[in-house]
Structure formats: C-alpha cells, structure tokens
Write a protein that holds these residues in place. Structure first.
Motif, PDB file in Angstrom:
ATOM      1  N   LEU B 169      50.331  36.745  24.667  1.00  0.00           N
ATOM      2  CA  LEU B 169      49.456  35.979  25.549  1.00  0.00           C
ATOM      3  C   LEU B 169      48.366  36.862  26.145  1.00  0.00           C
ATOM      4  O   LEU B 169      47.204  36.470  26.247  1.00  0.00           O
ATOM      5  N   LEU B 170      48.752  38.086  26.512  1.00  0.00           N
ATOM      6  CA  LEU B 170      47.805  39.014  27.119  1.00  0.00           C
ATOM      7  C   LEU B 170      46.693  39.364  26.138  1.00  0.00           C
ATOM      8  O   LEU B 170      45.500  39.321  26.468  1.00  0.00           O
ATOM      9  N   ALA B 173      44.345  36.569  25.676  1.00  0.00           N
ATOM     10  CA  ALA B 173      43.449  36.429  26.817  1.00  0.00           C
ATOM     11  C   ALA B 173      42.310  37.429  26.732  1.00  0.00           C
ATOM     12  O   ALA B 173      41.148  37.098  27.001  1.00  0.00           O
ATOM     13  N   LEU B 268      52.002  27.271  15.613  1.00  0.00           N
ATOM     14  CA  LEU B 268      52.453  26.920  16.962  1.00  0.00           C
ATOM     15  C   LEU B 268      51.851  27.866  17.988  1.00  0.00           C
ATOM     16  O   LEU B 268      51.483  27.455  19.085  1.00  0.00           O
ATOM     17  N   THR B 271      48.137  26.842  18.580  1.00  0.00           N
ATOM     18  CA  THR B 271      47.996  25.615  19.361  1.00  0.00           C
ATOM     19  C   THR B 271      48.419  25.856  20.803  1.00  0.00           C
ATOM     20  O   THR B 271      47.781  25.359  21.733  1.00  0.00           O
ATOM     21  N   ALA B 272      49.488  26.653  20.995  1.00  0.00           N
ATOM     22  CA  ALA B 272      49.941  26.909  22.364  1.00  0.00           C
ATOM     23  C   ALA B 272      48.881  27.675  23.151  1.00  0.00           C
ATOM     24  O   ALA B 272      48.587  27.353  24.303  1.00  0.00           O
ATOM     25  N   TYR B 275      46.109  25.469  24.005  1.00  0.00           N
ATOM     26  CA  TYR B 275      46.539  24.563  25.071  1.00  0.00           C
ATOM     27  C   TYR B 275      46.438  25.259  26.427  1.00  0.00           C
ATOM     28  O   TYR B 275      46.018  24.668  27.415  1.00  0.00           O
ATOM     29  N   LEU B 276      46.819  26.538  26.476  1.00  0.00           N
ATOM     30  CA  LEU B 276      46.779  27.266  27.744  1.00  0.00           C
ATOM     31  C   LEU B 276      45.368  27.684  28.115  1.00  0.00           C
ATOM     32  O   LEU B 276      45.134  28.212  29.196  1.00  0.00           O
ATOM     33  N   GLY B 288      45.485  22.174  19.366  1.00  0.00           N
ATOM     34  CA  GLY B 288      46.058  22.415  20.685  1.00  0.00           C
ATOM     35  C   GLY B 288      45.085  22.057  21.790  1.00  0.00           C
ATOM     36  O   GLY B 288      45.456  21.468  22.813  1.00  0.00           O
ATOM     37  N   ILE B 291      44.912  18.289  22.395  1.00  0.00           N
ATOM     38  CA  ILE B 291      46.029  17.776  23.198  1.00  0.00           C
ATOM     39  C   ILE B 291      45.832  18.135  24.658  1.00  0.00           C
ATOM     40  O   ILE B 291      46.008  17.310  25.555  1.00  0.00           O
ATOM     41  N   GLN B 295      45.679  15.106  27.483  1.00  0.00           N
ATOM     42  CA  GLN B 295      47.014  14.718  27.963  1.00  0.00           C
ATOM     43  C   GLN B 295      46.955  13.848  29.206  1.00  0.00           C
ATOM     44  O   GLN B 295      47.853  13.051  29.453  1.00  0.00           O
ATOM     45  N   PHE B 305      46.293  11.566  21.941  1.00  0.00           N
ATOM     46  CA  PHE B 305      47.366  12.514  22.115  1.00  0.00           C
ATOM     47  C   PHE B 305      48.261  12.534  20.876  1.00  0.00           C
ATOM     48  O   PHE B 305      48.738  13.577  20.467  1.00  0.00           O
ATOM     49  N   GLY B 309      48.866  15.883  17.726  1.00  0.00           N
ATOM     50  CA  GLY B 309      50.242  16.373  17.773  1.00  0.00           C
ATOM     51  C   GLY B 309      50.952  16.145  16.457  1.00  0.00           C
ATOM     52  O   GLY B 309      51.632  17.032  15.933  1.00  0.00           O
ATOM     53  N   ILE B 312      49.874  18.720  13.971  1.00  0.00           N
ATOM     54  CA  ILE B 312      50.531  20.025  14.166  1.00  0.00           C
ATOM     55  C   ILE B 312      51.918  19.997  13.552  1.00  0.00           C
ATOM     56  O   ILE B 312      52.311  20.878  12.778  1.00  0.00           O
TER      57      ILE B 312
END
Lengths: 513, 354
Positions: B169-170, B173, B268, B271-272, B275-276, B288, B291, B295, B305, B309, B312
């Motif tokens: 994640l870092l 970012a 995944l 998309t995650a 999404y974040l 992602g 969605i 949402q 939605f 999905g 994916i």
C-alpha cells in the motif's frame, strides 16, 4: 537450538533496520505534508505551517529525521521503563497512545473472523478431501475459487446493502411469506441432497427431511414473529444438546465407546439443570464472570468424563469437555436472545440493530448483555466479509494436505490393521495433515496485526489499517512507522515460531543448529 | 501362502503405475510438453476459464478500442450522452436484447459498458505487466540464490526478506503521488502522467516477485542435487548451460503456475488500490475506481455497482481456474488418490488374502 534462535533474531533485527529506513524515506518522499495548509486561505496560514513544521521536525532532512526517530524507538527496547517514544502524529497525538487504541479495535475485528475462518476452512477441507471428486467436492472447490476471486470492498458493500439495510427493514415486520419459506427450504433441500453421500434413495430422504424441517421452522418463525422475540428455551437447548453430544462423541471417540457417549449425555443433562440455576446469576454478568463460568463448565465436563472412567478415560474426558463447552455456548446464546428485544427497542438503536459502520453505538447504556449484543451487531458484517475472503485458502490448503496424507503408506497400514475409518481419519490422517497448516496459521496470525486495511476503511473501524492509511494520505511518517513496526515485529516473531513449531511437530524436519 | 494370484499381480502393477507420475499407459511415448498439454486440455475447469478469459479479453480490447485504434462500440468511456430511460441498463436476457446502453449510464450520462470495458483493459494490462515483471525477477533471483548458494544466496534472500515486509500500500501511495505531481517537469512524472497504469503495474511488479523467488529457490535447491545435474557438470557443462538447459526446464512448472496465481492476486490488488484512491486515478478509469465512485449510489443506480464488480470476479475467477488447470497439468501428484478406490482395493486384497 538456542544459537539458531539467536541467529534468526539477529538477522531479523538487521532486516527490520533496513526495511524501516526504506519505509521512512518512502513515506516522507511520497508528498508534501503542508499541502492542505498551502491551499488554505486562513489568515494565520504561515503560523500554522511553522507550527506543523516544528511538530514534525520538517526542517531536518528525512534520512536524519529517521535516525532521530530510531533513537526514540530504541528506548522501547528497555523493559518496563515507560520511555517508549515513537514520535507524534500530525495532530500532535503520541503514536504509542494511538497504536494502543487502534490495536484493540483491530484485534476485536479480526480475531473472531480468523478463528471462524480457520475452523470452517479446515472442516470443509477435510470433508472435501475425504469425498474427492464428489458433487460436494466440486461445489466447495468452485465456491472456494469464487470467494478467492471476490474483491472484499465489493462484498462489503453488498453485505451492507442486503445484510444490514435489508435485514433491518425486514425486522420491522418479520413475517416470512410462504413462497419464500418454500423456496429457501427447497434450495437447502437440493443442496443437502446433492452434498449427501450414498445412493439416490438416501439423498432423496435427507433432502426431503431438510426441506420439511426448514419449511416448518420458517413458518414457525413467521407465525410467532420469532425475530422480534428470539429465544431457544430449555426444550430446544435439550434437543440440540443431545444432538451435539452424539456428534461430538462420533468425532472424538466413535459411538461404540459407550462410556464417552454416556458422559456427554450426562453433561447435557447437567447443562439443562444449570440453565435454570444460573439465570439469576447471568442477570448480573460481567466479562470476567462469563469467562470463569466457561472455564468451570469445561472443567465440570472433563470431571464427568474422568468419573465415568472406562477403558479409555481420555476420550470420555475430551468428549464430555467439548460437549460441556458447546452446551454452555447454547445457554449463553439463549441469554443473548432474551436481551435482544431490549436492545432493538433501545432509544439509541431505534429498531435498526445491524450496523453498517463503526465499532459500537455511541453513548449506549445497558448491562453486559446489551453492550455485548451491540459489539456483535457491529462486528457481524465485517466478520462475514473477512471470513468469505480468507476461507478459500484454508479450505484448499487443508484439502491438498489431507489428500497427500491419505495417500501415505501408513494410512494403508492403519486400514489393514482393521481400524475403523473414523480412527484412521481423525487419529492418523487429520493430525498429521494439520502440521503444515500450523505454519500457515502462524503466518496469518503474524499478518493479523496489520489489520484489514480495506475492511476497516469500508466499515469505518479506526484500527491499525486506518491509522496506516491515514498516515499515508497525510504524508505523516510517524503513524506509518508505528504500524509498520508492530506488523513487522509480529510477522517475524511468528515466522520464527512457525519454523520452530514445524520442527517440533514433524521430527523429519530438523533445523540447522 | 501360495503363489500370488493373477489379480494381485495386476493390482500391484496398477499400484506401481500409479506411483510414478507420467508413466500411465495413456502418456507413454509423449514428451513432457505433450503430457502437460494433454492434461491441461483434459481439465474442464481450466478450459472454461480459458474460454471466458479469451472472451473478456477480446471484447474489452476491441469494443472501445486500444492505443488510438477505434473499436466497434459507439461510445467511449469519457463521452457524455443524454440519459436514455434515466440510465437504466437496456440489455436483457428475455427477450434477448442489447439496446442503446446495455449496462446503463451513470449520473452524468457516460456509457457504463464503455467504462467497464476500459476498466477491464486497464486491469488486464496491469495484471500482465505484474505477472511478467514478477515472473522474470522472481526466476532470476530465486534461480541465482538456489543455484550458487553461499554469499549470493545470503544477500539475495535477505533482500527478499526486506522487500517482503514493506507494505504494498505504501509503495502504491508513493507511485500515485509521483504520477499525480503534474507540476514537476521531470521525464518520469511526464511519463507517469500519460501512462499511469503502466507505471503502477511496473511498481507493483517490482514488489510482487518475492514469493515467487522463494519458491523458485526451493525448486532449484532440490534440482541441483539431482543426478542429471551431476552428470552434466562432470561432462563439463558451464553453469549457464546447466541452469538454462537442465534445471530451468524442470522448474518451469512451478514458475508458470505461480505466475498465474500472482496475476489473479494482482487483479484484486489493483482494484483494491484504486478503490482506496492510491491506484488508477480519475479521469482514467478502472474497475476498482468505478466501484468506489458508485458505491454511494447503490440504492438508486445499482447497476453502476454490479457490472464492474462482476467483471472483476469473472476475470479473477477465470485466471484462477486456468492456474488450477496448469497446476494439475504440471504436478499430477494430487490426481492419483481416490478414496473410494483405495478403500475398495484394500478391502478386496484383504478378502483375497484369506
């Protein structure tokens, strides 16, 4: 052995140093921590920027800041001194304090989900391995792949929509229309008929029985508005208890061991007596009391098994102890159900019990049962989401491990000795199949502390993942480092534990000393 | 005890056949590649997965066009058109119809089919980049560490350990920050601004190889102790020849299977992250991101939605099935055991023994 552990710990410390340096630099270089202030129109803009620069020590270059941080973090190694200093976040909160709060939130969220996922996953894995290439195996395999492919944020939004909003609407008038009852029962009946083993006649009988039973139960629920006033009552507890006693005995010792079966049944009887005896006590329940009662219940069960004796005392004790624990769970469940109407009609809940966000209803007043139900209703959706996405790997892993074991020569030997299929599976195969699983579980527990970033985001739980993501978005290295430190240290320790456990469980594996 | 009956001999022969993989009568005289291909195409799940993935791939890349080449679909993912029937999807199964906006439209009138196809393209591109980079680095690092041992292994494996504990994640970012820093005029930010997806894929690939490296190393560790490697070394083969001619072909199964599984995890992951809010960013689109943007509108426009999905899940599921088929094809160990047959055989032989 000792030298191995020391060497591993020393390498781990070096790796941790390198990785933490990288993480610090990456976070610090990922953006501008003053960005929101630069864009603001506040009259005291310069002051605010100066204050934040001073708080986060922005005038020092990032690599030097890392060593300052390291100096503070190194004090955490001094035991019981209380000098631990992981810096402050962008809002001025000490990181150690924020970590403490977040850790509790994360652990309440993920512990239950992981334990349940492991239990369900192992059960499904063993069953599908024993019935390889059956309809059940293909069905479970497909479901495992499907769950494996589900994006958790998508599942979470669906759960919120149907599990929370839909169910809360249904609770207003919990009447199940007859076609829905019949449809649900038919689907369940077909699933059971496909999953059940044996010939076509046996499948039809089991499917039909499930269909009739489910229809009857649903009509009963609908007619008595059960979801408004749920409860089990002594009769249901008794019947379920006897069923559990038989099931547990079958798995632990086989029904042929009469002493074990008798001790389980005696425990069920004792549980029914206790159901009436402890009700007044349960009204003043606290967490500690419930824990002590649970321990006492298991001890009573084990004691009954011991007194029954027989040729294999251990089996009786185990069977009775497990039955006692499950029986206690039923009694507690019944008590929770008694508290349910009071919870739903509470002025803070206002008839919509299943929550979509947060970890608890703010300012909720009530006794132990009300507060516990509140935690459960907040945990249930994230827990289901987490179970769904992590179930698949446990199922697949147990299945393949079990298949490999069932292929071994010593299983053939055990069968040739004339052992019953139950003791071949439970005593010889299952235990050994769990050995490689121990490593996986240890890894997962190590990873648990990091929290489920996405789940926490979707359900607005302010846990470790939230702290981490918040730190990244605000370009604030200290919370990121705090979370990273916790995650990395637990992961490394559990990796070590996994390796040691593996060599302890499997004598063929020897660690290089 | 008399002479073994003919039945027992047959049983013993069957057992012998079953314990040595690849010597079943149907596979005799075939090369390793032919056996793998035959097994793979005998795997129904894998074939269905392959067909589904091919379909999604072709539709996603031809419908809205790719890299400047126009596609056959009349809208693209940025075009705003007037709302037809309040944006409700016009596709239906009964009567079978496709209609103007098969997947519906969003609030401002963009065509969801075009957006979903564009998102699927992005996801597939990222997946392939991650798979290729992770596979390459993983094979090289794992192979070198496993073959040469000693200090090479120590350094490479410690490096792997460092990377494995840095949160993905870092890194995502950091990449997102670099890509969105439009004011900077470095060549990297210019490249990242125009090819955000490719950059994201490359960076995620640079951190996803660690698991693969460990597996490949394990495979090399066992293979380098085998007799055929000793034989090659005695006959004077160089290290490079041993690695590429003798060990790698035997380790390629592990590599391919795990690259496939890494790719399904990569979908995944992408998309995650989107999404974040740290993956693919607007105005570009991804499954992602779609969605995450829609949402809130679940109660009013649920189709916004559902479709991203479902895509994916469909892509990921088909890749997983392909991976499962490959695993069974390369590693047939799990195919042998049949509980019922094993029980029957034991029962049978215990009866004949009396």
């Amino acid at each position: 052995m000792l030298s191995y552990v020391v060497r591993r710990l020393a390498t781990a410390a070096l790796i941790l140093l390198g990785a933490s340096f990288l993480v610090y630099l990456l976070t610090a270089s990922s953006g501008d921590p003053l960005e929101d202030l630069r864009a603001s129109n506040a009259p005291n803009r310069q002051q605010l920027m100066d204050a934040r620069s001073q708080l986060l020590d922005l005038d020092t270059p990032a690599p030097l800041r890392y060593f300052k941080w390291l100096g503070g973090a190194a004090q955490c190694l001094v035991p019981f001194a209380g000098t631990c200093d992981l810096g402050k976040s962008i809002t001025g909160q000490p990181i150690t304090e924020a970590l403490g709060i977040a850790l509790v939130q994360t652990l309440t969220l993920v512990t239950g989900a992981t334990v349940l996922a492991i239990l369900i996953g192992i059960t499904l894995g063993v069953v599908t391995a024993l019935r390889q290439y059956s309809a059940l195996d293909y069905g479970v395999t497909f479901m495992a792949f499907l769950f494996f492919s589900l994006p958790i944020f998508w599942v979470a939004v669906l759960l919120k929509e149907f599990g929370a909003i839909g169910f809360n609407n249904f609770l207003r008038n919990p009447v199940i229309p007859l076609p829905v009852s019949l449809g649900t029962a038919a689907v369940l009946g077909i699933v059971v008929a496909v999953a059940a083993g044996g010939g076509i006649k046996r499948r039809l009988i089991s499917g039909g029985a499930v269909f009739v039973a489910v229809t009857a139960v649903m009509i009963y629920f609908s007619a008595t508005l059960w979801f408004k006033n749920p409860g089990l009552g002594p009769v249901v507890i008794g019947i379920a208890g006897v069923g559990m006693a038989f099931a547990v005995t079958t798995l632990v010792s086989g029904l042929k061991n009469r002493k074990a079966l008798q001790s389980s049944l005696i425990v069920v009887g004792l549980g029914l007596i206790a159901y009436f005896a402890v009700q007044p006590l349960l009204d003043q329940a606290t967490g500690l009391m419930i824990f002590l009662l649970a321990v006492a219940t298991v001890l009573i069960g084990v004691g009954v098994g011991y007194l029954m004796g027989g040729y294999d005392r251990g089996q009786s004790m185990r069977a009775a102890g497990i039955t006692a624990f499950l029986m206690g769970g039923l009694v507690a469940l019944d008590r929770f159900m008694q508290a349910w109407p009071a919870y739903v009609s509470n002025s803070r809940v206002r008839g919509r019990p299943i929550a979509t966000i947060g970890a608890g209803t703010p300012n909720l007043q009530g006794d132990y049962w009300i507060l516990s139900i509140d935690t459960f209703t907040h945990l249930i959706l994230p827990t289901i989401a987490l179970i769904l996405v992590s179930l698949a790997s446990y199922t697949r892993f147990t299945r393949s491990s079990m298949l490999e074991i069932m292929n071994m020569d010593y299983i053939r030997t055990a069968r040739a000795k004339g052992l019953s299929e139950r003791s071949v599976v439970m005593g010889h195969a299952f235990r050994n199949a769990l050995i490689p699983l121990a490593t996986i579980v240890a890894f997962d527990i190590g990873a648990l502390i990091g929290g489920a970033v996405i789940t926490e985001t979707v359900f607005s739980v302010r846990g470790m993942g939230f702290l981490f993501l918040d730190g990244i978005t605000h370009v604030d290295p200290n919370p990121v480092m705090g979370v990273f430190l916790c995650v990395a240290v637990t992961a490394m320790v559990f990796n070590l534990i996994a390796d040691l456990a593996y060599s302890a469980l499997d004598p063929r594996v020897r660690i290089k000393a | 005890m008399s002479q073994p009956t003919q039945e027992e001999v047959i049983l013993a022969q069957q057992a012998q056949h079953e314990t040595v993989p690849g010597t079943e009568p149907e596979f005799q005289g075939l090369s390793q590649g032919q056996i793998v291909r035959k097994r793979f195409f005998g795997h129904t799940g894998a074939l269905v997965g392959l067909a589904a993935f091919a379909l999604i791939f072709i539709v996603a890349f031809t419908s809205v066009g790719f890299a400047g080449i126009p596609g056959w679909w009349k809208y693209n993912h940025e075009q705003i058109t007037p709302l037809v029937n309040d944006g409700v999807p016009s596709a239906s199964l009964w009567p079978l119809a496709w209609g103007e906006h098969p997947f519906g439209q969003d609030r401002v009138g963009r065509d969801l089919f075009a957006m979903t196809m564009r998102g699927a393209q992005q996801s597939i591109i990222i997946m392939v980049i991650i798979g290729a980079i992770a596979g390459l680095i993983g094979a090289v690092v794992g192979g070198l560490a496993g073959y040469f041992r000693g200090w090479v292994e120590a350094i490479l494996m410690r490096l792997t350990d460092v990377i494995i504990i840095i949160p993905v994640l870092l890194l995502a970012a950091v990449v997102a920050q670099m890509a969105s820093r439009r004011d900077a005029d470095g060549w990297f930010s210019a490249f990242a601004a125009s090819n955000g997806v490719v950059v994201l894929g490359i960076f995620l690939g640079l951190v996803s190889w660690v698991g693969l490296a460990r597996l490949v190393r394990g495979e090399f560790l066992t293979l380098r102790e085998r007799e055929f490697v000793d034989a090659a070394r005695i006959s004077g083969a160089s290290n490079a020849r041993i690695i590429f001619k003798h060990i790698l072909p035997n380790a390629v199964g592990v590599l391919i299977v795990n690259v496939t599984l890494t790719m399904s995890a990569a979908i995944l992951l992408e998309t995650a992250l989107s999404y974040l809010g740290v993956g693919v960013k607007s105005p570009d689109t991804s499954l992602g991101l779609l969605i995450s943007q829609n949402q809130e509108a679940f109660s009013t426009r649920p189709w916004l939605f559902w479709f991203p999905g479902l895509f994916i899940v469909a892509i990921c599921l088909s890749i997983n099935f392909i991976g499962d088929g490959l695993r069974d094809a390369f590693d047939p160990r799990q195919k042998k055991f049949r509980a019922k047959k094993a029980q029957e055989t034991t029962r049978h032989s215990s009866e004949t023994a009396q």
